[in-house]
Design a protein around this motif. Structure first.
Motif, PDB file in Angstrom:
ATOM      1  N   GLU A  37       3.932   8.524 -10.008  1.00  0.00           N
ATOM      2  CA  GLU A  37       3.847   9.496  -8.914  1.00  0.00           C
ATOM      3  C   GLU A  37       2.454   9.432  -8.301  1.00  0.00           C
ATOM      4  OE1 GLU A  37       4.972  13.413 -10.115  1.00  0.00           O
ATOM      5  OE2 GLU A  37       6.679  12.696 -11.307  1.00  0.00           O
ATOM      6  N   PHE A  38       2.400   9.285  -6.993  1.00  0.00           N
ATOM      7  CA  PHE A  38       1.115   9.173  -6.304  1.00  0.00           C
ATOM      8  C   PHE A  38       0.279  10.428  -6.497  1.00  0.00           C
ATOM      9  CE2 PHE A  38      -1.631   8.770  -2.486  1.00  0.00           C
ATOM     10  CZ  PHE A  38      -2.105   7.485  -2.699  1.00  0.00           C
ATOM     11  N   ARG A  39       0.945  11.569  -6.579  1.00  0.00           N
ATOM     12  CA  ARG A  39       0.230  12.833  -6.804  1.00  0.00           C
ATOM     13  C   ARG A  39      -0.587  12.776  -8.086  1.00  0.00           C
ATOM     14  NH1 ARG A  39       1.619  16.661 -10.202  1.00  0.00           N
ATOM     15  NH2 ARG A  39       3.700  15.735 -10.465  1.00  0.00           N
ATOM     16  N   LEU A  40      -0.036  12.165  -9.129  1.00  0.00           N
ATOM     17  CA  LEU A  40      -0.754  12.072 -10.394  1.00  0.00           C
ATOM     18  C   LEU A  40      -1.965  11.149 -10.277  1.00  0.00           C
ATOM     19  CD1 LEU A  40       2.270  11.863 -12.864  1.00  0.00           C
ATOM     20  CD2 LEU A  40       0.896  13.875 -12.242  1.00  0.00           C
ATOM     21  N   LEU A  41      -1.830  10.097  -9.481  1.00  0.00           N
ATOM     22  CA  LEU A  41      -2.969   9.217  -9.246  1.00  0.00           C
ATOM     23  C   LEU A  41      -4.078   9.955  -8.507  1.00  0.00           C
ATOM     24  CD1 LEU A  41      -4.087   6.325  -9.516  1.00  0.00           C
ATOM     25  CD2 LEU A  41      -3.002   5.807  -7.312  1.00  0.00           C
ATOM     26  N   LEU A  42      -3.702  10.777  -7.524  1.00  0.00           N
ATOM     27  CA  LEU A  42      -4.694  11.587  -6.812  1.00  0.00           C
ATOM     28  C   LEU A  42      -5.344  12.588  -7.750  1.00  0.00           C
ATOM     29  CD1 LEU A  42      -2.845  12.312  -3.444  1.00  0.00           C
ATOM     30  CD2 LEU A  42      -4.680  10.668  -3.844  1.00  0.00           C
ATOM     31  N   ASP A  43      -4.541  13.190  -8.649  1.00  0.00           N
ATOM     32  CA  ASP A  43      -5.104  14.139  -9.620  1.00  0.00           C
ATOM     33  C   ASP A  43      -6.137  13.450 -10.505  1.00  0.00           C
ATOM     34  OD1 ASP A  43      -3.471  16.125  -8.634  1.00  0.00           O
ATOM     35  OD2 ASP A  43      -1.987  15.986 -10.250  1.00  0.00           O
ATOM     36  N   ALA A  44      -5.793  12.244 -10.983  1.00  0.00           N
ATOM     37  CA  ALA A  44      -6.718  11.515 -11.854  1.00  0.00           C
ATOM     38  C   ALA A  44      -8.004  11.170 -11.113  1.00  0.00           C
ATOM     39  CB  ALA A  44      -6.043  10.250 -12.381  1.00  0.00           C
TER      40      ALA A  44
ATOM     41  N   VAL B   4       0.794  -1.232   0.000  1.00  0.00           N
ATOM     42  CA  VAL B   4       0.000   0.000   0.000  1.00  0.00           C
ATOM     43  C   VAL B   4       0.823   1.277   0.000  1.00  0.00           C
ATOM     44  CG1 VAL B   4      -1.826  -1.214   1.258  1.00  0.00           C
ATOM     45  CG2 VAL B   4      -0.234   0.240   2.529  1.00  0.00           C
ATOM     46  N   SER B   5       2.157   1.211   0.030  1.00  0.00           N
ATOM     47  CA  SER B   5       2.935   2.441   0.042  1.00  0.00           C
ATOM     48  C   SER B   5       2.648   3.259  -1.211  1.00  0.00           C
ATOM     49  CB  SER B   5       4.430   2.145   0.129  1.00  0.00           C
ATOM     50  OG  SER B   5       4.932   1.673  -1.110  1.00  0.00           O
ATOM     51  N   GLU B   6       2.751   4.564  -1.096  1.00  0.00           N
ATOM     52  CA  GLU B   6       2.467   5.443  -2.231  1.00  0.00           C
ATOM     53  C   GLU B   6       3.343   5.102  -3.428  1.00  0.00           C
ATOM     54  OE1 GLU B   6       2.827   9.454  -0.946  1.00  0.00           O
ATOM     55  OE2 GLU B   6       1.010   9.407   0.285  1.00  0.00           O
ATOM     56  N   GLN B   7       4.623   4.835  -3.193  1.00  0.00           N
ATOM     57  CA  GLN B   7       5.523   4.477  -4.287  1.00  0.00           C
ATOM     58  C   GLN B   7       5.039   3.240  -5.024  1.00  0.00           C
ATOM     59  OE1 GLN B   7       9.284   4.217  -2.076  1.00  0.00           O
ATOM     60  NE2 GLN B   7      10.156   5.692  -3.508  1.00  0.00           N
ATOM     61  N   ALA B   8       4.695   2.199  -4.259  1.00  0.00           N
ATOM     62  CA  ALA B   8       4.296   0.934  -4.867  1.00  0.00           C
ATOM     63  C   ALA B   8       2.999   1.074  -5.651  1.00  0.00           C
ATOM     64  CB  ALA B   8       4.159  -0.134  -3.785  1.00  0.00           C
ATOM     65  N   VAL B   9       2.019   1.764  -5.073  1.00  0.00           N
ATOM     66  CA  VAL B   9       0.728   1.920  -5.739  1.00  0.00           C
ATOM     67  C   VAL B   9       0.867   2.776  -6.990  1.00  0.00           C
ATOM     68  CG1 VAL B   9      -1.603   2.858  -5.474  1.00  0.00           C
ATOM     69  CG2 VAL B   9      -0.578   1.533  -3.620  1.00  0.00           C
ATOM     70  N   ALA B  10       1.663   3.843  -6.900  1.00  0.00           N
ATOM     71  CA  ALA B  10       1.873   4.705  -8.068  1.00  0.00           C
ATOM     72  C   ALA B  10       2.585   3.949  -9.180  1.00  0.00           C
ATOM     73  CB  ALA B  10       2.662   5.935  -7.668  1.00  0.00           C
ATOM     74  N   ALA B  11       3.543   3.103  -8.814  1.00  0.00           N
ATOM     75  CA  ALA B  11       4.257   2.322  -9.828  1.00  0.00           C
ATOM     76  C   ALA B  11       3.307   1.368 -10.539  1.00  0.00           C
ATOM     77  CB  ALA B  11       5.411   1.562  -9.184  1.00  0.00           C
ATOM     78  N   ARG B  12       2.424   0.723  -9.791  1.00  0.00           N
ATOM     79  CA  ARG B  12       1.478  -0.199 -10.417  1.00  0.00           C
ATOM     80  C   ARG B  12       0.476   0.552 -11.292  1.00  0.00           C
ATOM     81  NH1 ARG B  12       1.853  -2.643  -5.203  1.00  0.00           N
ATOM     82  NH2 ARG B  12      -0.202  -1.884  -4.541  1.00  0.00           N
ATOM     83  N   ALA B  13       0.053   1.743 -10.850  1.00  0.00           N
ATOM     84  CA  ALA B  13      -0.866   2.540 -11.656  1.00  0.00           C
ATOM     85  C   ALA B  13      -0.204   2.993 -12.951  1.00  0.00           C
ATOM     86  CB  ALA B  13      -1.350   3.746 -10.850  1.00  0.00           C
ATOM     87  N   HIS B  14       1.068   3.308 -12.884  1.00  0.00           N
ATOM     88  CA  HIS B  14       1.803   3.710 -14.091  1.00  0.00           C
ATOM     89  C   HIS B  14       1.929   2.539 -15.061  1.00  0.00           C
ATOM     90  CE1 HIS B  14       4.640   5.632 -16.713  1.00  0.00           C
ATOM     91  NE2 HIS B  14       5.632   4.830 -16.368  1.00  0.00           N
ATOM     92  N   GLN B  15       2.249   1.368 -14.522  1.00  0.00           N
ATOM     93  CA  GLN B  15       2.358   0.185 -15.372  1.00  0.00           C
ATOM     94  C   GLN B  15       1.039  -0.150 -16.055  1.00  0.00           C
ATOM     95  OE1 GLN B  15       3.817  -2.808 -12.698  1.00  0.00           O
ATOM     96  NE2 GLN B  15       5.899  -1.956 -12.606  1.00  0.00           N
ATOM     97  N   ALA B  16      -0.062   0.161 -15.388  1.00  0.00           N
ATOM     98  CA  ALA B  16      -1.384  -0.100 -15.955  1.00  0.00           C
ATOM     99  C   ALA B  16      -1.845   0.996 -16.906  1.00  0.00           C
ATOM    100  CB  ALA B  16      -2.401  -0.262 -14.833  1.00  0.00           C
ATOM    101  N   GLY B  17      -1.019   2.029 -17.080  1.00  0.00           N
ATOM    102  CA  GLY B  17      -1.362   3.112 -17.989  1.00  0.00           C
ATOM    103  C   GLY B  17      -2.326   4.135 -17.431  1.00  0.00           C
ATOM    104  N   LEU B  18      -2.503   4.159 -16.108  1.00  0.00           N
ATOM    105  CA  LEU B  18      -3.463   5.094 -15.509  1.00  0.00           C
ATOM    106  C   LEU B  18      -2.882   6.488 -15.332  1.00  0.00           C
ATOM    107  CD1 LEU B  18      -5.092   2.862 -12.732  1.00  0.00           C
ATOM    108  CD2 LEU B  18      -5.834   3.239 -15.085  1.00  0.00           C
ATOM    109  N   VAL B  19      -1.559   6.573 -15.150  1.00  0.00           N
ATOM    110  CA  VAL B  19      -0.897   7.862 -14.940  1.00  0.00           C
ATOM    111  C   VAL B  19       0.357   7.908 -15.812  1.00  0.00           C
ATOM    112  CG1 VAL B  19      -1.786   8.311 -12.618  1.00  0.00           C
ATOM    113  CG2 VAL B  19       0.272   6.922 -12.898  1.00  0.00           C
ATOM    114  N   PRO B  20       0.778   9.110 -16.244  1.00  0.00           N
ATOM    115  CA  PRO B  20       1.926   9.207 -17.144  1.00  0.00           C
ATOM    116  C   PRO B  20       3.277   8.965 -16.482  1.00  0.00           C
ATOM    117  CG  PRO B  20       1.065  11.387 -16.637  1.00  0.00           C
ATOM    118  CD  PRO B  20       0.100  10.400 -16.056  1.00  0.00           C
TER     119      PRO B  20
END
Length: 336
Positions: A221-228, A202-218
């Motif tokens: 960065e967790f900030r970008l996931l929050l923005d989305a 659940v760490s911000e780094q880990a979740v942001a990395a998985r979101a990036h791999q899934a194409g959800l954020v460019p």
């Protein structure tokens, strides 16, 4: 004031003077360093951030260089009561050493010794989870309570436990170390060699990395996931809701084992998107054996987006209020 009782709100015969003294805080995170000044009521009066670059020696050198400049710009003639330095992971406040912070890659870093030579105030070092637990007891949702748990879910995931108004340290300053609590169903590998550890999941780094791999954020960065998510992305919101369900597992365990009067959760997703708080509450209700009213017991941090600034300054405020007769004020800084 002398005289007979009168109608209206009672006068306050003694109040804290906020005009002359400040506490300085430094929070060391994965991506940035936050400098802050808080008054004696814990209100942030100044805050600046710089990028965190390099290992511990370089980071501490940057702090030694930039801290005097920050104080010169922002104290405006007020005296500073001390410097508080906080970060995640396992921190020994007696020695002033960051014993272990896995996301930073720090181990046995003598923070107090490195900074004391550069400042003329006492340097207090502690974990941000314990610092925020004390701040909540003194100034926030824990005021007037004696049993409190603080759960911090950022790049570091840890907790602090207060009983009878005292925040526990534990042996080797390890009380509240929940980073490797197993998360049911998670197969995410952890640097410790196991899989499914809470921080790895659940760490911000880990979740942001998985979101990036899934194409959800460019970018990861967790900030970008929050923005989305703030923009209404259903996929981003699903990721954050799933993460909160995993945080809820840790919260339920802590509530069942400790049974505090209040649990305070510091998590950027519920600070930025308070509409997600019911997801956390529902997860706790589904998983806890004892907590039947998480809406009443579990609350977000009292300090909002300035939580890290308050965390660092509260280390100094804790020392001020526990031992006021030992205060050593530094001369007021002049703007240079």
């Amino acid at each position: 004031a002398p005289g007979p009782p009168r109608a209206g709100r009672p006068q306050v015969p003694v109040a804290v003077d906020n005009a002359h003294h400040l506490a300085c805080g430094i929070h060391i995170a994965v991506s940035r360093i936050t400098f802050s000044l808080v008054d004696l009521r814990g209100r942030v009066v100044a805050e600046e951030r710089i990028p965190r670059v390099g290992g511990p020696a370089r980071v501490l050198a940057h702090i030694r260089r930039d801290l005097p400049r920050f104080l010169s710009r922002r104290t405006r003639g007020r005296s500073v009561l001390g410097i508080g330095v906080v970060t995640g992971g396992r921190v020994d406040p007696d020695l002033g050493v960051v014993a272990e912070n896995t996301p930073l890659g720090w181990g046995d870093v003598p923070v107090r010794a490195a900074l004391s030579s550069a400042v003329h105030q006492p340097v207090h070092v502690d974990s941000h989870a314990r610092a925020l637990a004390r701040a909540e007891l003194l100034l926030g949702s824990g005021a007037g309570r004696s049993e409190l748990v603080h759960l911090f879910a950022g790049n570091v995931v840890d907790a602090a436990i207060a009983t009878s108004g005292t925040v526990l340290r534990g042996r080797h300053s390890g009380a509240g170390d929940i980073a490797h609590l197993p998360v049911p169903g998670s197969t995410v590998p952890c640097p410790c060699g196991r899989t499914g550890c809470l921080q790895a999941a659940v760490s911000e780094q880990a979740v942001a990395a998985r979101a990036h791999q899934a194409g959800l954020v460019p970018a990861p960065e967790f900030r970008l996931l929050l923005d989305a998510a703030s923009a209404g992305s259903p996929a981003a919101l699903r990721v954050l809701r799933g993460r909160l369900r995993q945080v809820a597992h840790a919260a339920a365990v802590l509530l069942d084992v400790i049974g505090p009067e209040v649990m305070v959760v510091t998590d950027r997703s519920i600070i930025r998107l308070p509409e997600l708080i019911p997801e956390l509450h529902q997860g706790i209700a589904d998983l806890s054996h004892l907590c039947r009213d998480p809406e009443r017991i579990v609350v977000p941090t009292s300090f909002g987006t300035r939580v890290l600034a308050v965390a660092a300054g509260s280390v100094v405020l804790d020392a001020v209020y526990r031992r006021p007769m030992e205060l050593r004020t530094a001369p007021a800084h002049r703007t240079g």
